[in-house]
Design an enzyme around this catalytic site. Structure first.
Site, PDB file in Angstrom:
ATOM      1  CG  MET A  96      -1.862  -1.133   1.336  1.00  0.00           C
ATOM      2  SD  MET A  96      -2.733  -1.151   2.928  1.00  0.00           S
ATOM      3  CE  MET A  96      -1.463  -1.912   3.962  1.00  0.00           C
ATOM      4  N   GLY A 122       1.363   4.118   4.477  1.00  0.00           N
ATOM      5  CA  GLY A 122       2.299   3.338   3.671  1.00  0.00           C
ATOM      6  C   GLY A 122       2.777   2.062   4.330  1.00  0.00           C
ATOM      7  CB  SER A 123       1.899  -0.426   5.735  1.00  0.00           C
ATOM      8  OG  SER A 123       0.584   0.033   5.472  1.00  0.00           O
ATOM      9  NE  ARG A 124       5.211  -7.323   2.196  1.00  0.00           N
ATOM     10  CZ  ARG A 124       6.470  -7.732   2.264  1.00  0.00           C
ATOM     11  NH1 ARG A 124       7.445  -6.959   1.831  1.00  0.00           N
ATOM     12  NH2 ARG A 124       6.765  -8.899   2.790  1.00  0.00           N
TER      13      ARG A 124
END
Length: 236
Positions: free
Chosen positions: A103, A194-196
């Protein structure tokens, strides 16, 4: 103030309540900056509108079909691999299929259940804040892992779901607890900025997406746990 947030949700987009404090700060800074400088007032107004956009929480139409695994996040499929699951999840230490959805700061960051089932355990692991696109982020970054026991064809399949903080993200928020039972596509958490999210599936699971493909949380089908030939599915 509640009326203001209700108006924002109605006129713009549905906004998750986790974003309210950030929006409030943005509004205050916009007013203060605008008092002294019209230029900076516009800058903070644009930033506040972006925060509203970041915390959007739209409704989704979840595909129906036994064995379907839907994306837990909006973003891009950036990794598909066969790897050992994180040891903290207490899953068997044997290869599993991992699908990762990255993301960026413009994606919706509300995370959704990839499968229906009972959350058997949740394990938070502190760590680094490396770029979440990197493969080693699965082992080194701060993360929050869930093990979901999902009924599939008369059996229980254990699926791992891991929220990973990224280079900008500094806060993983969970909405559920161990023992909760959720439907596929239901909200279970959020990661700020912002990440996953990684999904761990039994080895041999049929993957239905490709690297670089855009995924929509709760709607895009990542994989099919059911054996047999590919089949049609429907949405409600």
């Amino acid at each position: 103030m509640n009326d203001l947030f209700a108006t924002i949700r109605r006129v713009l987009v549905p906004i998750h309540k986790e974003g309210y404090p950030f929006i409030l700060v943005g509004i205050v800074l916009t007013v203060l900056a605008g008092t002294f400088s019209q230029f900076f007032g516009w800058i903070f107004l644009i930033l506040t509108l972006w925060v509203c956009y970041f915390f959007r929480d739209p409704e989704r139409v979840v595909p129906v079909g036994e064995g379907l695994v839907v994306s837990p996040a909006d973003g891009r499929v950036n990794l598909i691999a066969t790897v050992l699951p994180p040891p903290e999840l207490d899953l068997p230490q044997e290869p599993m299929t991992r699908i990762s959805v990255f993301m960026n700061v413009f994606d919706c960051h509300v995370n959704r259940m990839p499968v229906a089932g009972r959350i058997a355990q949740i394990h938070y692991t502190p760590g680094l804040f490396l770029n979440a696109e990197l493969d080693k982020a699965s082992e080194d970054n701060e993360r929050n892992g869930l093990v979901v026991e999902s009924p599939q064809g008369g059996a229980i399949v254990r699926v791992g779901v891991v929220q990973i903080a990224g280079l900008v993200a500094r806060r993983i928020v969970g909405f559920v607890g161990a023992g909760n039972t959720l439907a596929a596509g239901e909200r279970f958490g959020l990661i700020r900025f912002g990440s996953r999210v990684d999904v761990y599936l039994p080895a041999g699971t049929r993957v239905l997406v490709g690297l670089g493909q855009k995924a929509v949380a709760g709607e895009t089908v990542l994989a099919d746990l059911a054996p047999g030939p590919e089949r049609l599915f429907r949405s409600i």
